[in-house]
Design an enzyme around this catalytic site. Sequence first.
Site, PDB file in Angstrom:
ATOM      1  N   GLU A 167       0.823  -1.210   0.000  1.00 51.51           N
ATOM      2  CA  GLU A 167       0.000   0.000   0.000  1.00 51.51           C
ATOM      3  C   GLU A 167       0.861   1.266   0.000  1.00 51.51           C
ATOM      4  O   GLU A 167       0.521   2.245  -0.662  1.00 51.51           O
ATOM      5  CB  GLU A 167      -0.956   0.006   1.206  1.00 51.51           C
ATOM      6  CG  GLU A 167      -2.060  -1.021   1.108  1.00 51.51           C
ATOM      7  CD  GLU A 167      -3.050  -0.722  -0.011  1.00 51.51           C
ATOM      8  OE1 GLU A 167      -3.344   0.465  -0.284  1.00 51.51           O
ATOM      9  OE2 GLU A 167      -3.542  -1.681  -0.616  1.00 51.51           O
ATOM     10  N   GLU A 202       0.113   3.647  -3.104  1.00 50.07           N
ATOM     11  CA  GLU A 202      -0.594   4.894  -2.852  1.00 50.07           C
ATOM     12  C   GLU A 202       0.319   6.099  -2.694  1.00 50.07           C
ATOM     13  O   GLU A 202      -0.105   7.226  -2.942  1.00 50.07           O
ATOM     14  CB  GLU A 202      -1.499   4.735  -1.633  1.00 50.07           C
ATOM     15  CG  GLU A 202      -2.564   3.681  -1.894  1.00 50.07           C
ATOM     16  CD  GLU A 202      -3.587   3.573  -0.785  1.00 50.07           C
ATOM     17  OE1 GLU A 202      -3.556   4.391   0.149  1.00 50.07           O
ATOM     18  OE2 GLU A 202      -4.419   2.662  -0.875  1.00 50.07           O
ATOM     19  N   PRO A 241     -16.318  -2.160  15.300  1.00 52.97           N
ATOM     20  CA  PRO A 241     -16.670  -3.298  16.148  1.00 52.97           C
ATOM     21  C   PRO A 241     -18.178  -3.443  16.278  1.00 52.97           C
ATOM     22  O   PRO A 241     -18.901  -2.462  16.360  1.00 52.97           O
ATOM     23  CB  PRO A 241     -16.038  -2.970  17.494  1.00 52.97           C
ATOM     24  CG  PRO A 241     -15.480  -1.607  17.404  1.00 52.97           C
ATOM     25  CD  PRO A 241     -15.565  -1.142  15.993  1.00 52.97           C
ATOM     26  N   GLY A 242     -18.619  -4.678  16.247  1.00 53.95           N
ATOM     27  CA  GLY A 242     -20.043  -4.959  16.326  1.00 53.95           C
ATOM     28  C   GLY A 242     -20.725  -4.954  14.969  1.00 53.95           C
ATOM     29  O   GLY A 242     -21.828  -5.455  14.819  1.00 53.95           O
ATOM     30  N   GLU A 296     -13.233  -6.333  10.420  1.00 51.92           N
ATOM     31  CA  GLU A 296     -12.027  -5.822   9.770  1.00 51.92           C
ATOM     32  C   GLU A 296     -11.065  -5.306  10.828  1.00 51.92           C
ATOM     33  O   GLU A 296     -11.400  -4.410  11.607  1.00 51.92           O
ATOM     34  CB  GLU A 296     -12.370  -4.699   8.789  1.00 51.92           C
ATOM     35  CG  GLU A 296     -11.137  -4.122   8.119  1.00 51.92           C
ATOM     36  CD  GLU A 296     -11.446  -2.933   7.222  1.00 51.92           C
ATOM     37  OE1 GLU A 296     -10.571  -2.591   6.415  1.00 51.92           O
ATOM     38  OE2 GLU A 296     -12.534  -2.339   7.330  1.00 51.92           O
ATOM     39  N   GLU A 328      -6.514   2.278 -10.918  1.00 49.23           N
ATOM     40  CA  GLU A 328      -7.068   3.325 -11.775  1.00 49.23           C
ATOM     41  C   GLU A 328      -8.282   3.996 -11.156  1.00 49.23           C
ATOM     42  O   GLU A 328      -8.535   5.171 -11.413  1.00 49.23           O
ATOM     43  CB  GLU A 328      -7.432   2.753 -13.141  1.00 49.23           C
ATOM     44  CG  GLU A 328      -6.228   2.406 -13.990  1.00 49.23           C
ATOM     45  CD  GLU A 328      -6.613   1.900 -15.370  1.00 49.23           C
ATOM     46  OE1 GLU A 328      -7.732   2.215 -15.834  1.00 49.23           O
ATOM     47  OE2 GLU A 328      -5.794   1.202 -15.977  1.00 49.23           O
ATOM     48  N   GLU A 341      -8.773   4.690  -8.034  1.00 49.18           N
ATOM     49  CA  GLU A 341      -8.462   5.438  -6.814  1.00 49.18           C
ATOM     50  C   GLU A 341      -8.095   6.876  -7.170  1.00 49.18           C
ATOM     51  O   GLU A 341      -7.336   7.130  -8.094  1.00 49.18           O
ATOM     52  CB  GLU A 341      -7.294   4.798  -6.055  1.00 49.18           C
ATOM     53  CG  GLU A 341      -7.662   3.508  -5.374  1.00 49.18           C
ATOM     54  CD  GLU A 341      -6.521   2.968  -4.547  1.00 49.18           C
ATOM     55  OE1 GLU A 341      -6.794   2.533  -3.415  1.00 49.18           O
ATOM     56  OE2 GLU A 341      -5.382   2.965  -5.022  1.00 49.18           O
TER      57      GLU A 341
END
Length: 99
Positions: A10, A14, A32-33, A37, A56, A58
């Site tokens: 990344e 980026e 959370p919940g 992730e 492309e 982004e």
Amino acid sequence: EAPLATAERELAEECGLAASTWVEGPRFYTAPGFCNELMHLYLATGLTDAPSIADEDEDITIEWLPLADAIAAIDDGRIRDAKSIAGILWLARRVGASA
């Protein structure tokens, strides 16, 4: 893919950068919940240019800020996303807000 490998990819994609040193930071759940992730923060130093292979679809603008200015941007609402706020405040605690 391992979290550090993802961070390395990344950073190159980026920002067009590579780092010689990585320090693992805190991990947190983005919602959370709601979902599971797990976000991993890293401090990347020893930065050098690397090939940038951005997707492309982004639309990313890179903006460099001194740490004190990044904290001010959190305070005045210019920076609003949770992962950036968590990273900036972790960095401020780690290196000192006067950096």
